[in-house]
Enzyme design. Structure first.
Site, PDB file in Angstrom:
ATOM      1  N   GLY A 190      18.732  -3.510  34.199  1.00  0.00           N
ATOM      2  CA  GLY A 190      19.403  -4.147  33.012  1.00  0.00           C
ATOM      3  C   GLY A 190      19.269  -5.253  32.247  1.00  0.00           C
ATOM      4  N   GLY A 243       3.092  12.522   4.997  1.00  0.00           N
ATOM      5  CA  GLY A 243       2.194  11.220   6.031  1.00  0.00           C
ATOM      6  C   GLY A 243       1.062  11.338   6.660  1.00  0.00           C
ATOM      7  N   GLU A 296       0.476   5.022  10.408  1.00  0.00           N
ATOM      8  CA  GLU A 296      -0.826   5.237  10.392  1.00  0.00           C
ATOM      9  C   GLU A 296      -1.566   5.776  11.502  1.00  0.00           C
ATOM     10  OE1 GLU A 296      -1.270   0.254  10.161  1.00  0.00           O
ATOM     11  OE2 GLU A 296       0.959   0.207  10.909  1.00  0.00           O
ATOM     12  N   PHE A 306       1.435  -1.494   0.191  1.00  0.00           N
ATOM     13  CA  PHE A 306       0.634   0.307  -0.326  1.00  0.00           C
ATOM     14  C   PHE A 306       0.628   1.457  -0.109  1.00  0.00           C
ATOM     15  CE2 PHE A 306      -2.680   3.627   2.045  1.00  0.00           C
ATOM     16  CZ  PHE A 306      -3.935   3.090   1.159  1.00  0.00           C
TER      17      PHE A 306
END
Length: 385
Positions: free
Chosen positions: A342, A134, A365, A126
């Site tokens: 960590g 955008g 999106e 797409f």
């Protein structure tokens, strides 16, 4: 008002939970090579998935699939999102991925594009996003100009996932730039190898996706490759966008739940300064926030999906599902990482992958800010008069 899933969906959820826990999570750090599945892994997992009886679950019955409703699909997306064994984008464990737009093609187009996609003979991508358009498709600069029996497409697309493997592209172009997204955009089916289409480069991202930049230079596309009428581009894409937003929300539920499982388990085992992390009020508050967000989001996604199955327009609900799911999913990954210290940064655990992917979804999106802007219009109409 019944807040329980129907019995058949409860069974679906249980079966998928068992599948994810026994087949996917144990190997989730071994399935991927960068952003691609390792050779043979896709086929091996597909065989296991077929045993669940969910092959082509999202393909309508009239085209040979199961035709599951939106609520059933939300349950599936939620459970599958608890693992990083599959690509975070374009995962297709239960059959070829078929864009919802293809179901709206005319009969001749279905023969050429839809049926081969369902059968796994063709793949598509797409192509909408551009360097300067955008989240605002109305600002699209890629144009399609009618020239007799063809359209001539010129423009530049960016962040197009799977463009290198696609047999055809669903390209959104402006046929009337003055109208913008309100009747000025049209979708075209552009075959691989069409003269004038150039894959410029593959973009390196911080997440498990390597999308492409594409240049269109005087690309001639037959009129019969136009999807719907001229100017129907956003209408054609809306089914894809709404379903995609619900998928984002359902993914958020799955990510939060997995992070909650990891964080609660680790906090119950890890001791510092003579006491379990789980006894620390700060850690308890993190877990409570994650749990509450998961509950809120699940109710939101289930309601919106149920309303889709009743034939209702859930555009505004889908906005909330998307941005709340993405942001709270990222927050859960962030808090889970903090609780692990960590170890949360280590690739031994899926936390860092959830963290990176969820952060990216907040942008892609449909960025949070744009979805909120669209939702605000409805709020002002409803409460501002």
């Amino acid at each position: 008002m019944d807040f329980n899933l129907p019995e058949e969906l409860q069974m679906l959820k249980q079966n998928l939970r068992r599948f994810v826990d026994t087949e996917l999570i144990p190997i989730e750090r071994e399935t991927m090579d960068g952003n691609e599945m390792k050779p043979g892994m896709q086929e091996m997992l597909e065989e296991k998935a077929k045993a669940l009886g969910l092959w082509m679950f999202d393909v309508p019955e009239e085209f040979g699939g199961l035709g599951l409703g939106a609520l059933a699909k939300a349950v599936m997306w939620e459970e599958l999102s608890r693992t990083i064994a599959l690509p975070s984008r374009n995962a297709s464990l239960f059959g070829p991925r078929v864009s919802p737009i293809l179901y709206y093609l005319n009969d001749e187009q279905k023969e050429r594009y839809l049926f081969p996609s369902i059968q796994g003979e063709k793949t598509s991508c797409f192509a909408q996003t551009e360097p300067d358009a955008g989240g605002d498709p109305g600002g699209m600069r890629t144009t399609a100009v009618r020239d007799g029996d063809h359209y001539v497409i010129n423009g530049h697309k960016r962040f197009i996932t799977g463009a290198n493997k696609a047999d055809f592209m669903q390209v959104v172009a402006a046929t009337d730039r003055e109208k913008g997204s309100r009747g000025g955009l049209t979708v075209f089916l552009v075959d691989k190898g069409t003269e004038g289409v150039t894959l410029l480069r593959q973009q390196e991202l911080m997440v498990g996706d390597r999308p492409w930049e594409i240049l269109f230079e005087n690309v001639r596309v037959p009129v019969e490759n136009r999807v719907g009428e001229e100017g129907d581009g956003m209408k054609a894409a809306q089914s894809w966008l709404t379903e995609g937003r619900l998928r984002h929300g359902a993914r958020g539920v799955g990510v939060i739940e997995r992070c909650l499982e990891l964080a609660a388990s680790y906090a119950s085992q890890r001791s510092t300064f003579g006491a379990r992390l789980s006894s620390r009020q700060t850690v308890q508050n993190m877990l409570v926030d994650m749990y509450q967000n998961m509950h809120q989001l699940r109710l939101m996604v289930y309601e919106a999906s149920w309303r889709v199955d009743q034939g209702e327009d859930v555009r505004n609900l889908s906005y909330m599902c998307k941005y709340f799911g993405d942001e709270k999913g990222f927050h859960a990954a962030d808090r889970c990482m903090q609780i692990h210290g960590g170890m949360g940064l280590a690739t031994d655990l899926p936390i860092e992958r959830f963290f990176r992917d969820q952060r990216s979804f907040i942008i892609t999106e449909g960025p949070t800010e744009i979805l909120k802007m669209a939702l605000s219009r409805q709020i002002l109409r409803e409460y501002g008069e």
